[in-house]
Design a protein around this motif. Structure first.
Motif, mmCIF file in Angstrom:
data_model
loop_
_atom_site.group_PDB
_atom_site.id
_atom_site.type_symbol
_atom_site.label_atom_id
_atom_site.label_comp_id
_atom_site.label_asym_id
_atom_site.label_seq_id
_atom_site.Cartn_x
_atom_site.Cartn_y
_atom_site.Cartn_z
ATOM 1 N N ARG A 31 0.848 -1.208 0.000
ATOM 2 C CA ARG A 31 0.000 0.000 0.000
ATOM 3 C C ARG A 31 0.879 1.251 0.000
ATOM 4 O O ARG A 31 0.569 2.226 -0.693
ATOM 5 N N LEU A 32 1.947 1.218 0.779
ATOM 6 C CA LEU A 32 2.860 2.369 0.793
ATOM 7 C C LEU A 32 3.512 2.561 -0.574
ATOM 8 O O LEU A 32 3.691 3.689 -1.039
ATOM 9 N N ARG A 33 3.891 1.459 -1.215
ATOM 10 C CA ARG A 33 4.500 1.568 -2.551
ATOM 11 C C ARG A 33 3.553 2.234 -3.543
ATOM 12 O O ARG A 33 3.996 2.865 -4.510
ATOM 13 N N SER A 34 2.250 2.070 -3.314
ATOM 14 C CA SER A 34 1.265 2.589 -4.273
ATOM 15 C C SER A 34 0.960 4.072 -4.093
ATOM 16 O O SER A 34 0.283 4.665 -4.932
ATOM 17 N N LEU A 35 1.443 4.671 -3.010
ATOM 18 C CA LEU A 35 1.123 6.083 -2.770
ATOM 19 C C LEU A 35 1.823 6.973 -3.806
ATOM 20 O O LEU A 35 2.944 6.677 -4.238
ATOM 21 N N PRO A 36 1.180 8.065 -4.177
ATOM 22 C CA PRO A 36 1.708 8.914 -5.265
ATOM 23 C C PRO A 36 2.808 9.861 -4.793
ATOM 24 O O PRO A 36 2.665 11.084 -4.835
ATOM 25 N N VAL A 37 3.896 9.293 -4.342
ATOM 26 C CA VAL A 37 5.066 10.078 -3.942
ATOM 27 C C VAL A 37 6.300 9.399 -4.524
ATOM 28 O O VAL A 37 6.312 8.173 -4.702
ATOM 29 N N PRO A 38 7.339 10.185 -4.851
ATOM 30 C CA PRO A 38 8.540 9.580 -5.464
ATOM 31 C C PRO A 38 9.288 8.698 -4.472
ATOM 32 O O PRO A 38 9.653 9.147 -3.388
ATOM 33 N N LYS A 39 9.502 7.447 -4.865
ATOM 34 C CA LYS A 39 10.118 6.493 -3.938
ATOM 35 C C LYS A 39 11.620 6.743 -3.761
ATOM 36 O O LYS A 39 12.222 6.249 -2.812
ATOM 37 N N ASP A 40 12.217 7.491 -4.717
ATOM 38 C CA ASP A 40 13.637 7.787 -4.566
ATOM 39 C C ASP A 40 13.867 9.073 -3.761
ATOM 40 O O ASP A 40 15.002 9.507 -3.596
ATOM 41 N N ALA A 41 12.802 9.672 -3.270
ATOM 42 C CA ALA A 41 12.932 10.890 -2.469
ATOM 43 C C ALA A 41 13.618 10.577 -1.139
ATOM 44 O O ALA A 41 13.402 9.519 -0.556
ATOM 45 N N VAL A 42 14.450 11.511 -0.704
ATOM 46 C CA VAL A 42 14.983 11.405 0.658
ATOM 47 C C VAL A 42 13.925 11.976 1.588
ATOM 48 O O VAL A 42 13.466 13.110 1.410
ATOM 49 N N VAL A 43 13.509 11.177 2.540
ATOM 50 C CA VAL A 43 12.428 11.583 3.439
ATOM 51 C C VAL A 43 12.939 11.665 4.874
ATOM 52 O O VAL A 43 14.001 11.130 5.206
ATOM 53 N N THR A 44 12.161 12.348 5.671
ATOM 54 C CA THR A 44 12.396 12.340 7.102
ATOM 55 C C THR A 44 11.306 11.505 7.747
ATOM 56 O O THR A 44 10.120 11.729 7.490
ATOM 57 N N VAL A 45 11.723 10.525 8.520
ATOM 58 C CA VAL A 45 10.792 9.692 9.280
ATOM 59 C C VAL A 45 10.881 10.107 10.730
ATOM 60 O O VAL A 45 11.984 10.157 11.291
ATOM 61 N N LEU A 46 9.750 10.413 11.336
ATOM 62 C CA LEU A 46 9.744 10.726 12.764
ATOM 63 C C LEU A 46 9.038 9.616 13.522
ATOM 64 O O LEU A 46 8.021 9.099 13.072
ATOM 65 N N TRP A 47 9.599 9.295 14.680
ATOM 66 C CA TRP A 47 8.953 8.424 15.655
ATOM 67 C C TRP A 47 8.567 9.338 16.832
ATOM 68 O O TRP A 47 9.366 9.502 17.766
ATOM 69 N N PRO A 48 7.404 9.965 16.785
ATOM 70 C CA PRO A 48 7.118 11.003 17.784
ATOM 71 C C PRO A 48 7.060 10.493 19.220
ATOM 72 O O PRO A 48 7.396 11.249 20.136
ATOM 73 N N TYR A 49 6.633 9.239 19.432
ATOM 74 C CA TYR A 49 6.639 8.739 20.814
ATOM 75 C C TYR A 49 8.058 8.679 21.376
ATOM 76 O O TYR A 49 8.256 8.723 22.580
ATOM 77 N N ASP A 50 9.039 8.575 20.484
ATOM 78 C CA ASP A 50 10.433 8.478 20.916
ATOM 79 C C ASP A 50 11.217 9.763 20.691
ATOM 80 O O ASP A 50 12.406 9.825 21.001
ATOM 81 N N ARG A 51 10.564 10.760 20.124
ATOM 82 C CA ARG A 51 11.177 12.071 19.919
ATOM 83 C C ARG A 51 12.482 11.984 19.142
ATOM 84 O O ARG A 51 13.505 12.590 19.501
ATOM 85 N N VAL A 52 12.465 11.188 18.074
ATOM 86 C CA VAL A 52 13.647 11.029 17.241
ATOM 87 C C VAL A 52 13.198 10.741 15.815
ATOM 88 O O VAL A 52 12.058 10.329 15.579
#
Lengths: 143, 80
Positions: free
Chosen positions: A69-90
């Motif tokens: 399902r994530l692969r199917s989302l309309p965003v470029p897969k080669d993009a550098v993204v920021t992933v946040l884990w908000p419960y862990d504040r990192v």
């Protein structure tokens, strides 16, 4: 902070590899968290919009289906993204493709929410600890 | 889950009451956390989803919510 920082760092090292991500912590984490809560209606955000373009309960799906399902989302897969884990504040910066490929090792249902965006901050993927997926896209309101 | 937390679990406290609102093992693979209207628990020590891992969300009326984690990141995980 130290304990949870180690926890997420260990996960990233195990499933992504030490040299393949950049940790986002401390002030950089706080800056990104504040920016995202000002733009998207994530939990705890003061804003009430935009509405999600996609909102799905994936709790009855196997992880492989969630990954697809994530692969199917309309965003470029080669993009550098920021992933946040908000419960862990990192967070971490890495290619979206790597996040998707390693999702099973990076996201623990029941415990974790993860927020994923790129440097444009026009879109955001939220997968919460109850396995609800939300995809927000500010692109239409900006154009 | 309680027997999977290990010797040095991390805890989350409600700072107003001092109540423990969550516990997890140092590696985060087992734990629990009280959220608004539901209680989460997870045990990924045997594997992930569909591979031996267990997890759940136990719901209760929101007006019966006591001390809890508030929004993600409001209260940090930390030493006991």
């Amino acid at each position: 902070m130290g304990c949870t920082l180690s926890k997420i760092k260990n996960r990233l090292a195990d499933v992504v590899g030490e040299a393949r991500y950049e940790l986002v912590d401390g002030d950089r984490y706080a800056e990104e968290y504040t920016r995202l809560t000002s733009l998207f209606p994530v939990p705890g955000a003061p804003v009430r919009g935009p509405d999600p373009v996609i909102e799905e309960d994936l709790s009855d799906k196997p992880t492989a289906a969630i990954v697809e399902r994530l692969r199917s989302l309309p965003v470029p897969k080669d993009a550098v993204v920021t992933v946040l884990w908000p419960y862990d504040r990192v967070g971490a910066k890495l290619e979206l493709q790597r996040v998707i490929d390693a999702l099973d090792g990076l996201w623990y249902p029941g415990a974790d929410d993860v927020w994923i965006t790129d440097s444009s901050h026009t879109w955001l993927i939220l997968i919460d600890h109850e396995e609800h997926l939300a995809f927000y896209d500010r692109g239409s309101e900006l154009s | 889950v309680a027997d999977k937390l290990g010797e040095n679990p991390q805890r989350m406290h409600d700072p107003e009451t001092g109540t423990i609102v969550g516990e997890q093992s140092a590696d985060g693979k087992a734990g629990w956390r009280a959220d608004h209207g539901h209680f989460n628990w997870w045990d990924w020590t045997a594997g992930k989803k569909g591979k031996g891992g267990r997890y759940g969300h136990d719901y209760y009326p929101e007006d019966q919510t006591g001390p809890h984690s508030k929004y993600p990141g409001d209260f940090p995980w930390g030493a006991p």
